[in-house]
Design a protein around this motif. Structure first.
Motif, PDB file in Angstrom:
ATOM      1  N   ALA A  24      41.891  44.227  42.480  1.00  0.00           N
ATOM      2  CA  ALA A  24      41.741  43.134  41.505  1.00  0.00           C
ATOM      3  C   ALA A  24      41.464  43.643  40.087  1.00  0.00           C
ATOM      4  O   ALA A  24      41.953  43.068  39.117  1.00  0.00           O
ATOM      5  N   CYS A  79      40.221  41.175  46.938  1.00  0.00           N
ATOM      6  CA  CYS A  79      41.307  42.157  46.780  1.00  0.00           C
ATOM      7  C   CYS A  79      40.791  43.491  46.229  1.00  0.00           C
ATOM      8  O   CYS A  79      40.104  43.523  45.203  1.00  0.00           O
ATOM      9  N   ILE A 105      54.051  40.328  44.198  1.00  0.00           N
ATOM     10  CA  ILE A 105      52.842  41.094  43.869  1.00  0.00           C
ATOM     11  C   ILE A 105      53.073  41.959  42.631  1.00  0.00           C
ATOM     12  O   ILE A 105      52.187  42.076  41.783  1.00  0.00           O
ATOM     13  N   PRO A 125      46.560  33.676  46.672  1.00  0.00           N
ATOM     14  CA  PRO A 125      46.102  35.068  46.651  1.00  0.00           C
ATOM     15  C   PRO A 125      44.576  35.141  46.684  1.00  0.00           C
ATOM     16  O   PRO A 125      43.912  34.366  46.005  1.00  0.00           O
ATOM     17  N   GLN A 126      44.065  36.046  47.514  1.00  0.00           N
ATOM     18  CA  GLN A 126      42.602  36.134  47.667  1.00  0.00           C
ATOM     19  C   GLN A 126      42.050  37.213  46.731  1.00  0.00           C
ATOM     20  O   GLN A 126      41.579  38.260  47.175  1.00  0.00           O
ATOM     21  N   CYS A 127      42.088  36.914  45.449  1.00  0.00           N
ATOM     22  CA  CYS A 127      41.692  37.894  44.438  1.00  0.00           C
ATOM     23  C   CYS A 127      40.228  38.302  44.595  1.00  0.00           C
ATOM     24  O   CYS A 127      39.868  39.440  44.308  1.00  0.00           O
ATOM     25  N   CYS A 146      44.745  44.498  38.410  1.00  0.00           N
ATOM     26  CA  CYS A 146      45.806  43.492  38.493  1.00  0.00           C
ATOM     27  C   CYS A 146      45.675  42.464  37.367  1.00  0.00           C
ATOM     28  O   CYS A 146      44.597  41.898  37.169  1.00  0.00           O
ATOM     29  N   GLY A 200      44.700  39.144  38.816  1.00  0.00           N
ATOM     30  CA  GLY A 200      43.387  39.232  39.451  1.00  0.00           C
ATOM     31  C   GLY A 200      42.255  39.269  38.449  1.00  0.00           C
ATOM     32  O   GLY A 200      41.185  38.703  38.686  1.00  0.00           O
ATOM     33  N   CYS A 206      46.472  39.672  51.994  1.00  0.00           N
ATOM     34  CA  CYS A 206      45.582  39.313  50.875  1.00  0.00           C
ATOM     35  C   CYS A 206      46.305  38.547  49.756  1.00  0.00           C
ATOM     36  O   CYS A 206      45.893  37.473  49.372  1.00  0.00           O
TER      37      CYS A 206
HETATM   38  S1  SF4 Z   1      44.098  40.579  42.493  1.00  0.00           S
HETATM   39 FE1  SF4 Z   1      46.308  40.656  42.159  1.00  0.00          FE
HETATM   40  S2  SF4 Z   1      47.103  41.794  43.910  1.00  0.00           S
HETATM   41 FE2  SF4 Z   1      45.042  41.142  44.425  1.00  0.00          FE
HETATM   42  S3  SF4 Z   1      45.302  39.182  45.516  1.00  0.00           S
HETATM   43 FE3  SF4 Z   1      44.965  38.710  43.352  1.00  0.00          FE
HETATM   44  S4  SF4 Z   1      47.012  38.540  42.487  1.00  0.00           S
HETATM   45 FE4  SF4 Z   1      47.198  39.617  44.423  1.00  0.00          FE
END
Ligand code: SF4
Length: 220
Positions: free
Chosen positions: A202, A199, A146, A194-196, A205, A208, A188
């Motif tokens: 996001a 999130c 992460i 990854p469930q951006c 990130c 993200g 997440c």
């Molecule tokens: S936005 Fe970043 S921290 Fe969030 S799930 Fe996607 S990759 Fe991971």
């Protein structure tokens, strides 16, 4: 404060609200028991470790009793968590070293902890942070993955990642950051997908920002 430090601070503040229960999920009553549980958790879930340790600690509650144990008895009690032969060597070896060199007390220095068999920086930092309350960053697989995705590091090796994180995360948040990464990695930011879109960090990130679907993501 640098941009990266601000980003890290904002991410931690959002994740603390998202996961208010973030804490070590291993069950223990002493530094020694945390050390043993952490050794057992390699390639094993914390939930399974917590099923095994009550009977292990009932028979061998301290480093003193473990140092005198027949390794076969330890192996029998930890068999179901996998890698039990090497974990037995680490546990009995650590118990003996703690008895012989530290008068039965688990050390509170990284250099001393990492001399114990089977104990690397990850376990050592867990002991420092969760037991001794000394600021320490636990870089496990969730934290490494992460932190790279967020953009707080580009390193691959845990020691290098730890050094990068030390520069951008406030010392007071080091212990919490490790726990937050574990919970966020499970819930997440999983390794495979990854469930951006869902999130809460996001917008902060690096990965993200390029992968989220704004229409589906709830407001943080
Ligand atoms: S936005 Fe970043 S921290 Fe969030 S799930 Fe996607 S990759 Fe991971």
């Amino acid at each position: 404060m640098t941009e990266k430090q601000k980003t890290a601070s904002n991410i931690i503040s959002i994740l603390k609200k998202t996961y208010p229960q973030a804490d070590c999920t291993l069950t223990y009553e002493s530094a020694w028991q945390l050390l043993v549980a952490a050794i057992l958790s390699a390639q094993c879930t914390d939930a399974r470790v917590n099923l095994i340790t009550p009977s292990l600690f009932a028979r061998f509650p301290t480093s003193e009793s473990t140092a005198k144990a027949d390794p076969e008895d330890i192996s029998d009690l930890i068999r179901s968590c996998g890698l039990y032969r090497s974990k037995t060597r680490s546990i009995v070896g650590s118990a003996k070293m703690i008895q012989e060199q530290y008068k039965g007390t688990v050390p509170d220095k990284l250099e001393a902890l990492t001399q114990l068999p089977g104990v690397g920086r990850k376990i050592a930092n867990l002991i420092l942070g969760d037991y001794h309350h000394i600021p320490a960053l636990v870089v496990d697989t969730h934290c490494a993955r992460i932190s790279r995705r967020i953009g707080l590091t580009r390193k691959e090796d845990p020691a290098g990642i730890e050094k990068d994180l030390e520069k951008v995360i406030a010392r007071d948040d080091w212990i919490a950051y490790g726990h937050l990464m574990v919970l966020h990695g499970r819930a997440c930011c999983t390794a495979r997908k990854p469930q951006c879109d869902l999130c809460p960090i996001a917008d902060l990130c690096r990965y993200g920002k390029n992968h989220q679907d704004v229409r589906e993501r709830p407001q943080a």
